[in-house]
Design a protein around this motif. Structure first.
Motif, PDB file in Angstrom:
ATOM      1  N   PRO A   1       0.806  -1.224   0.000  1.00 47.80           N
ATOM      2  CA  PRO A   1       0.000   0.000   0.000  1.00 47.80           C
ATOM      3  C   PRO A   1       0.837   1.271   0.000  1.00 47.80           C
ATOM      4  CG  PRO A   1      -0.933  -1.600   1.515  1.00 47.80           C
ATOM      5  CD  PRO A   1       0.399  -2.146   1.093  1.00 47.80           C
ATOM      6  N   GLY A   2       1.935   1.260   0.731  1.00 49.82           N
ATOM      7  CA  GLY A   2       2.790   2.439   0.763  1.00 49.82           C
ATOM      8  C   GLY A   2       3.421   2.740  -0.583  1.00 49.82           C
ATOM      9  N   VAL A   3       3.872   1.701  -1.282  1.00 46.66           N
ATOM     10  CA  VAL A   3       4.471   1.890  -2.603  1.00 46.66           C
ATOM     11  C   VAL A   3       3.420   2.409  -3.586  1.00 46.66           C
ATOM     12  CG1 VAL A   3       5.626   0.746  -4.522  1.00 46.66           C
ATOM     13  CG2 VAL A   3       6.186   0.096  -2.174  1.00 46.66           C
ATOM     14  N   VAL A   4       2.229   1.836  -3.539  1.00 47.77           N
ATOM     15  CA  VAL A   4       1.153   2.296  -4.409  1.00 47.77           C
ATOM     16  C   VAL A   4       0.836   3.765  -4.138  1.00 47.77           C
ATOM     17  CG1 VAL A   4      -1.315   2.072  -4.891  1.00 47.77           C
ATOM     18  CG2 VAL A   4       0.128   0.035  -4.780  1.00 47.77           C
ATOM     19  N   GLY A   5       0.745   4.126  -2.873  1.00 51.45           N
ATOM     20  CA  GLY A   5       0.441   5.504  -2.511  1.00 51.45           C
ATOM     21  C   GLY A   5       1.496   6.490  -2.964  1.00 51.45           C
ATOM     22  N   THR A   6       2.738   6.034  -3.100  1.00 49.97           N
ATOM     23  CA  THR A   6       3.818   6.896  -3.559  1.00 49.97           C
ATOM     24  C   THR A   6       3.689   7.224  -5.045  1.00 49.97           C
ATOM     25  OG1 THR A   6       5.358   6.057  -1.888  1.00 49.97           O
ATOM     26  CG2 THR A   6       6.320   7.066  -3.861  1.00 49.97           C
ATOM     27  N   HIS A   7       3.308   6.246  -5.850  1.00 49.70           N
ATOM     28  CA  HIS A   7       3.316   6.417  -7.304  1.00 49.70           C
ATOM     29  C   HIS A   7       1.976   6.839  -7.897  1.00 49.70           C
ATOM     30  CE1 HIS A   7       7.362   4.842  -7.873  1.00 49.70           C
ATOM     31  NE2 HIS A   7       7.069   3.866  -7.033  1.00 49.70           N
ATOM     32  N   LEU A   8       0.885   6.460  -7.263  1.00 49.81           N
ATOM     33  CA  LEU A   8      -0.430   6.639  -7.886  1.00 49.81           C
ATOM     34  C   LEU A   8      -0.775   8.097  -8.186  1.00 49.81           C
ATOM     35  CD1 LEU A   8      -2.917   5.153  -8.910  1.00 49.81           C
ATOM     36  CD2 LEU A   8      -3.861   5.250  -6.597  1.00 49.81           C
ATOM     37  N   PRO A   9      -0.564   9.049  -7.275  1.00 52.05           N
ATOM     38  CA  PRO A   9      -0.972  10.430  -7.581  1.00 52.05           C
ATOM     39  C   PRO A   9      -0.295  11.002  -8.815  1.00 52.05           C
ATOM     40  CG  PRO A   9      -0.580  10.184  -5.231  1.00 52.05           C
ATOM     41  CD  PRO A   9      -0.082   8.930  -5.883  1.00 52.05           C
TER      42      PRO A   9
ATOM     43  N   ALA B   1      -5.070   4.159  -1.981  1.00 51.85           N
ATOM     44  CA  ALA B   1      -5.480   4.885  -3.189  1.00 51.85           C
ATOM     45  C   ALA B   1      -6.286   6.124  -2.822  1.00 51.85           C
ATOM     46  CB  ALA B   1      -6.293   3.965  -4.098  1.00 51.85           C
ATOM     47  N   VAL B   2      -7.239   5.963  -1.933  1.00 52.30           N
ATOM     48  CA  VAL B   2      -8.091   7.088  -1.525  1.00 52.30           C
ATOM     49  C   VAL B   2      -7.258   8.190  -0.876  1.00 52.30           C
ATOM     50  CG1 VAL B   2      -9.925   7.793   0.054  1.00 52.30           C
ATOM     51  CG2 VAL B   2     -10.190   5.719  -1.317  1.00 52.30           C
ATOM     52  N   ASN B   3      -6.411   7.807   0.060  1.00 51.78           N
ATOM     53  CA  ASN B   3      -5.644   8.806   0.809  1.00 51.78           C
ATOM     54  C   ASN B   3      -4.601   9.504  -0.065  1.00 51.78           C
ATOM     55  OD1 ASN B   3      -7.081   8.159   3.120  1.00 51.78           O
ATOM     56  ND2 ASN B   3      -5.571   6.672   3.826  1.00 51.78           N
ATOM     57  N   SER B   4      -3.924   8.764  -0.921  1.00 57.55           N
ATOM     58  CA  SER B   4      -2.880   9.379  -1.739  1.00 57.55           C
ATOM     59  C   SER B   4      -3.460  10.324  -2.784  1.00 57.55           C
ATOM     60  CB  SER B   4      -2.034   8.304  -2.417  1.00 57.55           C
ATOM     61  OG  SER B   4      -2.789   7.562  -3.358  1.00 57.55           O
ATOM     62  N   LEU B   5      -4.666  10.018  -3.267  1.00 58.37           N
ATOM     63  CA  LEU B   5      -5.326  10.870  -4.258  1.00 58.37           C
ATOM     64  C   LEU B   5      -6.194  11.947  -3.612  1.00 58.37           C
ATOM     65  CD1 LEU B   5      -6.356   8.054  -6.746  1.00 58.37           C
ATOM     66  CD2 LEU B   5      -4.654   9.840  -7.183  1.00 58.37           C
ATOM     67  N   GLU B   6      -6.279  11.918  -2.280  1.00 57.54           N
ATOM     68  CA  GLU B   6      -7.080  12.874  -1.500  1.00 57.54           C
ATOM     69  C   GLU B   6      -8.540  12.863  -1.952  1.00 57.54           C
ATOM     70  OE1 GLU B   6      -4.994  16.602  -1.907  1.00 57.54           O
ATOM     71  OE2 GLU B   6      -3.495  16.029  -0.398  1.00 57.54           O
ATOM     72  N   LEU B   7      -9.092  11.657  -2.088  1.00 58.43           N
ATOM     73  CA  LEU B   7     -10.479  11.492  -2.518  1.00 58.43           C
ATOM     74  C   LEU B   7     -11.413  11.495  -1.317  1.00 58.43           C
ATOM     75  CD1 LEU B   7     -10.091   8.546  -5.073  1.00 58.43           C
ATOM     76  CD2 LEU B   7      -9.970  11.004  -5.525  1.00 58.43           C
ATOM     77  N   ASP B   8     -12.654  11.824  -1.566  1.00 57.55           N
ATOM     78  CA  ASP B   8     -13.698  11.594  -0.574  1.00 57.55           C
ATOM     79  C   ASP B   8     -13.767  10.089  -0.337  1.00 57.55           C
ATOM     80  OD1 ASP B   8     -16.189  11.064   0.687  1.00 57.55           O
ATOM     81  OD2 ASP B   8     -17.082  12.858  -0.192  1.00 57.55           O
ATOM     82  N   PRO B   9     -13.761   9.635   0.919  1.00 57.16           N
ATOM     83  CA  PRO B   9     -13.826   8.189   1.176  1.00 57.16           C
ATOM     84  C   PRO B   9     -14.979   7.492   0.464  1.00 57.16           C
ATOM     85  CG  PRO B   9     -13.330   9.355   3.202  1.00 57.16           C
ATOM     86  CD  PRO B   9     -13.630  10.406   2.169  1.00 57.16           C
ATOM     87  N   ALA B  10     -16.067   8.219   0.217  1.00 52.99           N
ATOM     88  CA  ALA B  10     -17.217   7.632  -0.472  1.00 52.99           C
ATOM     89  C   ALA B  10     -16.890   7.235  -1.907  1.00 52.99           C
ATOM     90  CB  ALA B  10     -18.391   8.600  -0.464  1.00 52.99           C
ATOM     91  N   ALA B  11     -15.821   7.798  -2.468  1.00 56.57           N
ATOM     92  CA  ALA B  11     -15.440   7.453  -3.842  1.00 56.57           C
ATOM     93  C   ALA B  11     -15.091   5.976  -3.980  1.00 56.57           C
ATOM     94  CB  ALA B  11     -14.267   8.318  -4.297  1.00 56.57           C
TER      95      ALA B  11
ATOM     96  N   ILE C   1       1.564  -0.671 -11.303  1.00 61.02           N
ATOM     97  CA  ILE C   1       0.267  -0.007 -11.179  1.00 61.02           C
ATOM     98  C   ILE C   1      -0.217   0.311 -12.592  1.00 61.02           C
ATOM     99  CG2 ILE C   1      -1.010   1.938 -10.175  1.00 61.02           C
ATOM    100  CD1 ILE C   1       1.443   2.353  -8.316  1.00 61.02           C
ATOM    101  N   TYR C   2      -1.480   0.055 -12.847  1.00 62.91           N
ATOM    102  CA  TYR C   2      -2.118   0.434 -14.120  1.00 62.91           C
ATOM    103  C   TYR C   2      -3.311   1.327 -13.840  1.00 62.91           C
ATOM    104  CZ  TYR C   2      -0.070  -1.869 -18.204  1.00 62.91           C
ATOM    105  OH  TYR C   2       0.732  -2.202 -19.259  1.00 62.91           O
ATOM    106  N   ALA C   3      -3.550   2.282 -14.742  1.00 61.78           N
ATOM    107  CA  ALA C   3      -4.727   3.130 -14.652  1.00 61.78           C
ATOM    108  C   ALA C   3      -5.305   3.340 -16.041  1.00 61.78           C
ATOM    109  CB  ALA C   3      -4.388   4.482 -14.019  1.00 61.78           C
ATOM    110  N   ALA C   4      -6.627   3.302 -16.133  1.00 65.21           N
ATOM    111  CA  ALA C   4      -7.315   3.525 -17.410  1.00 65.21           C
ATOM    112  C   ALA C   4      -8.298   4.672 -17.254  1.00 65.21           C
ATOM    113  CB  ALA C   4      -8.053   2.261 -17.847  1.00 65.21           C
ATOM    114  N   LEU C   5      -8.304   5.565 -18.238  1.00 64.83           N
ATOM    115  CA  LEU C   5      -9.246   6.682 -18.280  1.00 64.83           C
ATOM    116  C   LEU C   5     -10.367   6.319 -19.237  1.00 64.83           C
ATOM    117  CD1 LEU C   5      -9.922   9.678 -17.525  1.00 64.83           C
ATOM    118  CD2 LEU C   5      -8.611  10.333 -19.563  1.00 64.83           C
TER     119      LEU C   5
END
Length: 353
Positions: free
Chosen positions: A245-253, A286-296, A345-349
């Motif tokens: 989780p820590g590694v993901v949080g570093t790169h995801l944003p 993911a939620v915390n690193s992207l600063e999302l509303d937890p409901a997301a 990590i992969y992300a799709a728009l």
């Protein structure tokens, strides 16, 4: 120059095995004096999972000492009918005939047999003999998104739909003792499912569509040992470090900002988030690193709660649930993210159409 077609996800089909295991029952399977029983009880209490669907009942069949060959044979026996159920649902929802499909993309990290699931589906559904096939194997939980990119690229340059099948049967890979903490966590998180996804150039009549806009990835080779999926003589063995989780949080944003920035967008423009339901800690990262509303992440948590971590099928199950409850409006954007060995990590728009 070749014509360019807009690739759209137009439907999903989800299929689950018939065996259901409540998480609360797991510690009762072990003897009272088993050294890891207390740790397992803590994991079960905090894993966010109510129960899982499994292709193999661990009480009725002890697969822990099965050879890899025996597990692969059983994979085909279980995966083909499960995948066919998912495909039938996806084709019905999109009003496509099987011989419309131009590309069949099979995704699995839990079983490999040739001829196998893909050829069986092509045969049993009567797909055209010129249907192209590609397999994406052993990439882990993020595999759905590079496979989606393959399907989208096919549709962009061919006036024919693509069909992606993700079938994961992690229950076949229960490992023999002794168990370290990682194996206790793995055996209590992963579950089985099949998801069929239709990608086509036409808008689905009377329904929604999700344009596949862009896909991006990051691999952190310095932390590649944090997650592994190793072929052994006794099935496939997963390594899963609490550092993930820590590694993901570093790169995801950074990668998400870059993905959005290429289209002049930012995080506030994202209408829904399909976060791979890998576990509470990975969703929170993911939620915390992207600063999302937890409901997301409510839908991701619900999928985890109801089905467990279904490996590469998991993020698609979240996308299916989101589109069933709150489909993206035309022109609105969504992001799907998933994580796996590499550490990758992969992300799709995607965009509603």
């Amino acid at each position: 120059m070749d014509d360019i077609w807009v690739p759209r996800i137009t439907g999903f089909g989800v299929a689950l095995p018939s065996i259901y295991q409540s998480q609360a029952e797991i510690p009762d399977f072990l003897p009272d004096d088993y050294p890891k029983k207390g740790f397992l009880q803590k994991v079960v209490a905090h894993c966010g999972i109510e129960g899982r669907y499994l292709a193999v009942d661990p009480i009725a069949e002890d697969v822990r000492n099965w050879s890899t060959g025996a597990r692969m044979s059983r994979h085909l026996d279980e995966a083909l009918p499960l995948s066919e159920e998912a495909v039938a649902t996806a084709l019905k929802r999109t009003s496509l005939d099987a011989d419309d499909i131009g590309l069949l993309c099979l995704v699995s990290s839990t079983g490999y047999v040739t001829p196998g699931v893909d050829t069986g589906i092509a045969r049993d559904f009567g797909m055209a003999p010129d249907t192209k096939r590609v397999s994406v194997g052993h990439m882990g939980c993020f595999a759905a998104l590079p496979a989606l990119e393959v399907c989208a690229d096919f549709v962009r340059h061919n006036e024919r739909p693509a069909l992606m099948i993700n079938v994961e049967l992690s229950s076949l890979h229960l490992q023999p003792p002794p168990y370290d903490n990682q194996q206790v966590v793995v055996s209590s998180l992963f579950a089985d499912a099949a998801v069929a996804t239709v990608v086509q150039h036409e808008q689905r009549r009377g329904g929604w569509g999700l344009e596949v806009v862009d896909v991006t990835t990051r691999t952190d080779a310095e932390h590649e040992d944090c997650m592994s999926w190793t072929v052994t003589d006794k099935g496939f063995r997963m390594g899963l470090s609490p550092q993930v989780p820590g590694v993901v949080g570093t790169h995801l944003p950074g990668m998400v900002r870059e993905l959005l920035g290429r289209r002049g967008l930012d995080v506030s423009d994202v209408g829904w988030w399909a976060i791979h339901p890998g576990g509470p800690a990975i969703i929170d990262a993911a939620v915390n690193s992207l600063e999302l509303d937890p409901a997301a992440a409510d839908v991701s948590r619900r999928v985890l709660h109801d089905y467990g971590n279904c490996a590469s099928a998991g993020v698609l199950m979240v996308m299916e649930a989101l589109q069933s409850s709150t489909p993206l409006e035309t022109g609105k954007h969504g992001i799907a993210v998933a994580f796996g060995p590499g550490l990758t990590i992969y992300a799709a728009l995607v965009r509603g159409t």
